[in-house]
Design a protein around this motif. Structure first.
Motif, mmCIF file in Angstrom:
data_model
loop_
_atom_site.group_PDB
_atom_site.id
_atom_site.type_symbol
_atom_site.label_atom_id
_atom_site.label_comp_id
_atom_site.label_asym_id
_atom_site.label_seq_id
_atom_site.Cartn_x
_atom_site.Cartn_y
_atom_site.Cartn_z
ATOM 1 N N HIS A 150 0.845 -1.191 0.000
ATOM 2 C CA HIS A 150 0.000 0.000 0.000
ATOM 3 C C HIS A 150 0.884 1.246 0.000
ATOM 4 O O HIS A 150 1.992 1.228 0.547
ATOM 5 C CB HIS A 150 -0.878 0.047 1.247
ATOM 6 N N GLY A 192 -3.729 -7.723 7.311
ATOM 7 C CA GLY A 192 -4.142 -6.540 8.052
ATOM 8 C C GLY A 192 -3.101 -5.964 8.985
ATOM 9 O O GLY A 192 -3.355 -4.979 9.671
ATOM 10 N N TRP A 194 -3.438 1.730 11.584
ATOM 11 C CA TRP A 194 -3.778 1.057 10.332
ATOM 12 C C TRP A 194 -5.008 0.160 10.507
ATOM 13 O O TRP A 194 -5.875 0.115 9.644
ATOM 14 C CB TRP A 194 -2.591 0.240 9.839
ATOM 15 N N ARG A 195 -5.090 -0.524 11.625
ATOM 16 C CA ARG A 195 -6.248 -1.386 11.878
ATOM 17 C C ARG A 195 -7.536 -0.566 11.975
ATOM 18 O O ARG A 195 -8.606 -1.028 11.587
ATOM 19 C CB ARG A 195 -6.045 -2.205 13.155
ATOM 20 N N ARG A 196 -7.409 0.659 12.473
ATOM 21 C CA ARG A 196 -8.599 1.504 12.618
ATOM 22 C C ARG A 196 -8.958 2.233 11.323
ATOM 23 O O ARG A 196 -10.129 2.390 11.000
ATOM 24 C CB ARG A 196 -8.380 2.547 13.726
ATOM 25 N N HIS A 197 -7.920 2.698 10.598
ATOM 26 C CA HIS A 197 -8.185 3.624 9.496
ATOM 27 C C HIS A 197 -7.613 3.193 8.157
ATOM 28 O O HIS A 197 -7.852 3.878 7.156
ATOM 29 C CB HIS A 197 -7.625 5.011 9.837
ATOM 30 N N GLY A 198 -6.812 2.130 8.102
ATOM 31 C CA GLY A 198 -6.192 1.735 6.844
ATOM 32 C C GLY A 198 -7.243 1.367 5.806
ATOM 33 O O GLY A 198 -8.068 0.479 6.026
ATOM 34 N N THR A 199 -7.234 2.091 4.694
ATOM 35 C CA THR A 199 -8.230 1.852 3.642
ATOM 36 C C THR A 199 -7.561 1.936 2.283
ATOM 37 O O THR A 199 -6.405 2.315 2.151
ATOM 38 C CB THR A 199 -9.357 2.882 3.708
ATOM 39 N N GLY A 200 -8.313 1.596 1.280
ATOM 40 C CA GLY A 200 -7.826 1.715 -0.083
ATOM 41 C C GLY A 200 -7.233 0.424 -0.599
ATOM 42 O O GLY A 200 -6.718 -0.393 0.168
#
Length: 311
Positions: free
Chosen positions: A248, A264, A298-304
């Motif tokens: 990413h 994740g 990252w676990r809370r907000h990682g997107t895309g």
């Protein structure tokens, strides 16, 4: 402690943590410093504290200075056995971020350069550039004269200016350069990697978290060779990472970064500094203890979607 005193501390917690992070370069150490400050706030005669924000700022600053001056910290800074802890964009510890100077003060490049400063120079610079304290206020926090504050900030700016690579970079352009670099690395085009690096490019890595000391590379050819070898997928690397890796691109400490994610979990990150349309420096971090807070974010907000779904 009454609820009003607790609320007052909690209202300033993010600012105190951001100050401590800039001074220490470690989110974990910053959290410890803020917790120690809370204990002192809890035990203090708060009725005698005229300006709680100023009192707490001084306490946190001095707790950080004590840590920086400790024998262990001096040894770590001299040996240079760790990189600053990376933080995912949006982490409150990266604030304030309204001005270029505030954003720059949490870049991994500047946090690394600040290791060259004395503890007092570092504190004076951070208080002035990132939090806009006056020299009179800094003098009160650090128990120095106003003239000494001015001198410390001047020296810090001079030292940091010698190691900087330029001004603010357009994030869209920087991401495009990193995407090209990653594509060249994965496809094995070493010549293209060299083209994308500045002539004086540098790379620092913790050796996938396994090296006892940081690994340093100082020519485009050596960097390209190391990057090509590092990004070449092998069964052994997948086993080391814990599975197939998705790549990413995200913002880390205000800079573009490639994150290697397994189920994740961020297994490693390479943070790029871009200057004049090329990659000026890379910092690779894979030690698990240096990725704890980034992983939580990252676990809370990682997107895309990943730019490479299976490596």
């Amino acid at each position: 402690m009454d609820s009003a005193a607790l609320d007052r501390f909690e209202a300033g917690r993010d600012r105190l943590a951001s100050l401590a992070y800039r001074l220490l370069g470690s989110a974990a150490d910053a959290e410890d410093a803020v917790q120690d400050a809370f204990l002192r706030w809890q035990a203090a005669d708060r009725e005698r504290i005229e300006v709680p924000e100023a009192w707490l700022t001084k306490v946190v600053t001095n707790l950080c200075l004590d840590r920086l001056r400790s024998a262990q910290a001096r040894h770590e800074r001299a040996v240079g056995d760790r990189l600053p802890e990376p933080l995912l964009q949006g982490d409150p510890m990266l604030g304030p971020a309204d001005t270029f100077e505030q954003r720059e003060s949490v870049s991994l490049a500047v946090l690394t350069l600040m290791e060259r400063l004395s503890p007092v120079e570092r504190a004076a610079y951070v208080l002035r550039e990132a939090f806009s304290y006056s020299h009179a206020e800094i003098a009160g926090i650090l128990d120095i004269t106003e003239s000494a504050s001015q001198q410390h900030v001047h020296r810090a700016r001079r030292h940091l200016a010698a190691g900087r690579r330029g001004g603010e970079v357009n994030p869209v352009s920087a991401r495009r350069i990193v995407e090209e670099f990653l594509a060249a690395a994965v496809s094995g085009r070493t010549d293209r990697l060299v083209e994308l690096l500045t002539a004086d490019a540098t790379m620092v890595s913790d050796g996938a978290g396994l090296a006892r000391r940081l690994l340093r590379y100082t020519t485009p050819e050596r960097i390209a060779s190391y990057v090509r070898a590092g990004f070449k997928p092998t069964p052994a690397k997948r086993r080391l990472a814990g599975g197939s890796v998705a790549m990413h691109i995200a913002q880390v400490n205000g800079s573009p970064a490639v994150l290697g994610v397994v189920d994740g979990r961020v297994a490693g990150v390479v943070v790029f500094e871009v200057a004049d349309g090329k990659v000026a420096s890379l910092r690779g971090i894979a030690a698990a203890n240096g990725l704890v807070r980034l992983n939580e974010a990252w676990r809370r907000h990682g997107t895309g979607a990943p730019v490479i779904s299976a490596w």
